[in-house]
Design an enzyme around this catalytic site. Structure first.
Site, PDB file in Angstrom:
ATOM      1  N   GLY A  10       1.002  -1.111  -0.086  1.00  0.00           N
ATOM      2  CA  GLY A  10      -0.078  -0.013  -0.083  1.00  0.00           C
ATOM      3  C   GLY A  10       0.804   1.283  -0.020  1.00  0.00           C
ATOM      4  O   GLY A  10       1.772   1.364   0.794  1.00  0.00           O
ATOM      5  N   ILE A  14      -0.438   6.827   3.665  1.00  0.00           N
ATOM      6  CA  ILE A  14       0.501   6.501   4.916  1.00  0.00           C
ATOM      7  C   ILE A  14       1.595   5.681   4.484  1.00  0.00           C
ATOM      8  O   ILE A  14       2.837   5.908   4.860  1.00  0.00           O
ATOM      9  CB  ILE A  14      -0.305   5.339   5.668  1.00  0.00           C
ATOM     10  N   ASP A  34       2.077  -1.458  -4.417  1.00  0.00           N
ATOM     11  CA  ASP A  34       0.804  -0.957  -4.799  1.00  0.00           C
ATOM     12  C   ASP A  34       0.308  -1.745  -5.839  1.00  0.00           C
ATOM     13  O   ASP A  34       1.079  -2.054  -6.737  1.00  0.00           O
ATOM     14  CB  ASP A  34       0.558   0.474  -4.765  1.00  0.00           C
ATOM     15  N   ARG A  83     -13.457   4.252   3.278  1.00  0.00           N
ATOM     16  CA  ARG A  83     -15.057   4.155   3.314  1.00  0.00           C
ATOM     17  C   ARG A  83     -15.598   5.316   2.357  1.00  0.00           C
ATOM     18  O   ARG A  83     -15.162   6.452   2.730  1.00  0.00           O
ATOM     19  CB  ARG A  83     -15.725   4.017   4.559  1.00  0.00           C
ATOM     20  N   ASN A  96     -11.914  -4.695   1.780  1.00  0.00           N
ATOM     21  CA  ASN A  96     -10.818  -5.007   2.546  1.00  0.00           C
ATOM     22  C   ASN A  96     -10.299  -6.434   2.918  1.00  0.00           C
ATOM     23  O   ASN A  96      -9.122  -6.594   3.046  1.00  0.00           O
ATOM     24  CB  ASN A  96     -10.722  -3.957   3.531  1.00  0.00           C
ATOM     25  N   ILE A 119      -2.421  -1.785   9.407  1.00  0.00           N
ATOM     26  CA  ILE A 119      -2.750  -0.388   9.696  1.00  0.00           C
ATOM     27  C   ILE A 119      -4.111  -0.251   9.057  1.00  0.00           C
ATOM     28  O   ILE A 119      -5.029   0.348   9.481  1.00  0.00           O
ATOM     29  CB  ILE A 119      -1.841   0.685   9.195  1.00  0.00           C
ATOM     30  N   ARG A 152      -2.246  10.310  20.630  1.00  0.00           N
ATOM     31  CA  ARG A 152      -3.130  11.528  20.558  1.00  0.00           C
ATOM     32  C   ARG A 152      -3.379  12.017  22.103  1.00  0.00           C
ATOM     33  O   ARG A 152      -3.466  13.159  22.267  1.00  0.00           O
ATOM     34  CB  ARG A 152      -4.357  10.915  19.880  1.00  0.00           C
ATOM     35  N   HIS A 176      -9.738  -0.072  18.241  1.00  0.00           N
ATOM     36  CA  HIS A 176      -9.442   1.158  17.883  1.00  0.00           C
ATOM     37  C   HIS A 176     -10.570   2.176  17.574  1.00  0.00           C
ATOM     38  O   HIS A 176     -11.629   1.612  17.481  1.00  0.00           O
ATOM     39  CB  HIS A 176      -8.878   1.041  16.323  1.00  0.00           C
TER      40      HIS A 176
HETATM   41  P1  A3D Z   1      -4.718   5.326   0.843  1.00  0.00           P
HETATM   42  O1  A3D Z   1      -3.998   6.817   0.568  1.00  0.00           O
HETATM   43  O2  A3D Z   1      -6.221   5.150   0.217  1.00  0.00           O
HETATM   44  O3  A3D Z   1      -3.772   4.475   0.183  1.00  0.00           O
HETATM   45  C1  A3D Z   1      -4.533   2.993   0.359  1.00  0.00           C
HETATM   46  C2  A3D Z   1      -3.602   2.481  -0.666  1.00  0.00           C
HETATM   47  O4  A3D Z   1      -3.854   1.049  -0.904  1.00  0.00           O
HETATM   48  C3  A3D Z   1      -3.900   2.995  -2.336  1.00  0.00           C
HETATM   49  O5  A3D Z   1      -2.663   3.523  -2.723  1.00  0.00           O
HETATM   50  C4  A3D Z   1      -4.343   1.608  -3.015  1.00  0.00           C
HETATM   51  O6  A3D Z   1      -4.045   2.005  -4.392  1.00  0.00           O
HETATM   52  C5  A3D Z   1      -3.857   0.573  -2.454  1.00  0.00           C
HETATM   53  N1  A3D Z   1      -4.607  -0.687  -2.443  1.00  0.00           N
HETATM   54  C6  A3D Z   1      -5.921  -0.817  -2.773  1.00  0.00           C
HETATM   55  N2  A3D Z   1      -5.981  -2.000  -2.918  1.00  0.00           N
HETATM   56  C7  A3D Z   1      -5.106  -2.674  -2.830  1.00  0.00           C
HETATM   57  C8  A3D Z   1      -4.363  -4.105  -3.127  1.00  0.00           C
HETATM   58  N3  A3D Z   1      -5.316  -5.108  -3.317  1.00  0.00           N
HETATM   59  N4  A3D Z   1      -3.108  -4.188  -2.993  1.00  0.00           N
HETATM   60  C9  A3D Z   1      -2.187  -3.272  -2.842  1.00  0.00           C
HETATM   61  N5  A3D Z   1      -2.790  -2.135  -2.633  1.00  0.00           N
HETATM   62  C10 A3D Z   1      -3.949  -1.794  -2.690  1.00  0.00           C
HETATM   63  O7  A3D Z   1      -5.253   5.272   2.428  1.00  0.00           O
HETATM   64  P2  A3D Z   1      -4.141   5.513   3.579  1.00  0.00           P
HETATM   65  O8  A3D Z   1      -2.815   5.397   3.319  1.00  0.00           O
HETATM   66  O9  A3D Z   1      -4.560   7.113   4.211  1.00  0.00           O
HETATM   67  O10 A3D Z   1      -4.662   4.720   4.825  1.00  0.00           O
HETATM   68  C11 A3D Z   1      -4.373   3.488   4.573  1.00  0.00           C
HETATM   69  C12 A3D Z   1      -5.291   2.252   5.436  1.00  0.00           C
HETATM   70  O11 A3D Z   1      -4.918   2.647   6.697  1.00  0.00           O
HETATM   71  C13 A3D Z   1      -6.831   2.576   5.472  1.00  0.00           C
HETATM   72  O12 A3D Z   1      -7.495   1.420   5.431  1.00  0.00           O
HETATM   73  C14 A3D Z   1      -7.035   3.579   6.622  1.00  0.00           C
HETATM   74  O13 A3D Z   1      -8.518   3.578   7.194  1.00  0.00           O
HETATM   75  C15 A3D Z   1      -6.415   2.993   7.652  1.00  0.00           C
HETATM   76  N6  A3D Z   1      -5.994   3.897   8.742  1.00  0.00           N
HETATM   77  C16 A3D Z   1      -5.872   3.256  10.028  1.00  0.00           C
HETATM   78  C17 A3D Z   1      -5.588   3.773  11.033  1.00  0.00           C
HETATM   79  C18 A3D Z   1      -5.393   3.333  12.478  1.00  0.00           C
HETATM   80  O14 A3D Z   1      -5.053   3.872  13.331  1.00  0.00           O
HETATM   81  C19 A3D Z   1      -5.709   1.761  12.669  1.00  0.00           C
HETATM   82  C20 A3D Z   1      -5.297   5.471  10.836  1.00  0.00           C
HETATM   83  C21 A3D Z   1      -5.427   5.904   9.776  1.00  0.00           C
HETATM   84  C22 A3D Z   1      -5.519   5.005   8.894  1.00  0.00           C
END
Ligand code: A3D
Length: 320
Positions: A10, A14, A34, A83, A96, A119, A152, A176
């Site tokens: 990913g 993040i 990715d 979402r 997911n 994450i 936080r 969480h």
């Molecule tokens: P985002 O910037 O959307 O990055 C997710 C990446 O995953 C994108 O680049 C997609 O192309 C890629 N992706 C989608 N499907 C696949 C796949 N099958 N294989 C490989 N890559 C794929 O999201 P983000 O970086 O902001 O957040 C990532 C995740 O972390 C999300 O699920 C958030 O909800 C989660 N998150 C969790 C917390 C916690 O404290 C647990 C906090 C913040 C975000």
């Protein structure tokens, strides 16, 4: 000694921040993966081009193939979709969950010895699914949430007391977000528990309650401000603290979503508890006594996680 290899599965908000921090901290070489063509390649090249200015040595590569993760010692998983309006929690869970099945298979094939930090949300259910799908030992698969929630909480408390964040410790348990359980009596400023600080007149119980509430809704506060996307700097920093404890065998005591099989009376589930992270992964689960309102809050949190895990089992019975 060769550098450690860190796989980022990913490469979104993040994932990019993780790669940048790994470079700045010289934690190892990075492979960004990715499904989006060009994104991991572009971000890794951009960060690599900052290395001469920053003065760090790390190899960064971007890929759309799991093969490139071969031999990774750490994998940090952020792959998934957020979402969207109109999408139910179960819709998100289903999508997911499929992603975790793909990612788990990739890790099992190319990085079976890795320490894996998940994450992707909904966190406690996704890390459970990832461990099942990868088949890796449970002590090598953990979820990041508690480090962020407690960071936080620590930040808000330091701001309230006008003291250094370094001198504030916070203790959180449970799932969480909404169902997180902050243990106020184990949260301190320089070792002084919060209830004592209330007695000393530093703050009031009402203010502590407000801060706890703000912490619980910390993710939503940022989503509302950003309008698109969710928090990424603090979540990335939190996962890096966990990876660093593993890579440097620091044996830090960190709140993480860990696999419980009897501890705290919980079976076959991932729930946020304090753990020791060292070179063997989760080396110890710190099982404190819970009583009264804390126990009730923890049980409520566990029930919320159980609901999500049950939904996963219904959607993907083969995972079991
Ligand atoms: P985002 O910037 O959307 O990055 C997710 C990446 O995953 C994108 O680049 C997609 O192309 C890629 N992706 C989608 N499907 C696949 C796949 N099958 N294989 C490989 N890559 C794929 O999201 P983000 O970086 O902001 O957040 C990532 C995740 O972390 C999300 O699920 C958030 O909800 C989660 N998150 C969790 C917390 C916690 O404290 C647990 C906090 C913040 C975000």
């Amino acid at each position: 000694m060769a550098r450690d290899k860190i796989g980022l599965i990913g490469s979104g908000q993040i994932g990019g921040t993780l790669a940048h921090l790994i470079g700045l901290k010289e934690l190892g070489d990075v492979v960004m993966f990715d499904i989006a063509d060009g994104v991991p390649q572009g971000k890794s090249l951009d960060i690599a081009q900052s290395s001469p200015v920053e003065g760090f040595d790390a190899r960064l590569a971007g890929t759309n193939s799991y093969e490139a993760l071969e031999g990774a010692g750490v994998c940090i998983v952020t792959a998934g979709v957020p979402r969207k309006p109109g999408m139910s929690r179960d819709d998100l869970l289903g999508i997911n969950l499929k992603v975790m099945e793909q990612v788990g298979a990739g890790i099992r094939k190319y990085a079976p010895d890795a320490f894996v930090i998940c994450i992707t949300n909904p966190l406690d259910a996704m890390v459970w699914a990832l461990q099942k799908a990868s088949g890796l030992p449970a002590k090598k698969v953990v979820g990041m949430a508690g480090v962020l929630d407690s960071s936080r909480f620590r930040y808000f408390l330091a701001d309230e007391f006008n003291v250094s964040v370094e001198d504030v410790t916070a203790f959180v348990l449970g799932g969480h977000g909404d169902s997180m359980v902050p243990l106020v009596k184990y949260s301190t400023v320089a070792g002084i528990p919060l209830p004592d600080l209330v007695k000393m007149g530093w703050t009031s119980q009402a203010r502590i309650d407000e801060i706890v509430d703000r912490t619980r809704n910390g993710g939503a506060e940022i989503v509302n401000l950003l309008k698109t996307g969710s928090a990424f700097y603090a979540p990335a920093a939190s996962a890096i603290a966990m990876a660093e404890s593993f890579l440097r065998d620091k044996k830090r005591v960190l709140p993480c979503a860990a696999y419980l099989n009897g501890e705290f009376g919980v079976y076959d589930m991932y729930v946020g508890v304090p753990v020791v992270i060292g070179a063997k992964g989760v080396e110890r689960i710190v099982e404190i006594e819970l009583a009264g309102r804390d126990r009730e809050a923890f049980d409520r949190s566990v029930a919320a996680v159980q609901g999500l895990v049950d939904a996963c089992k219904k959607i993907a019975p083969d995972l079991l």
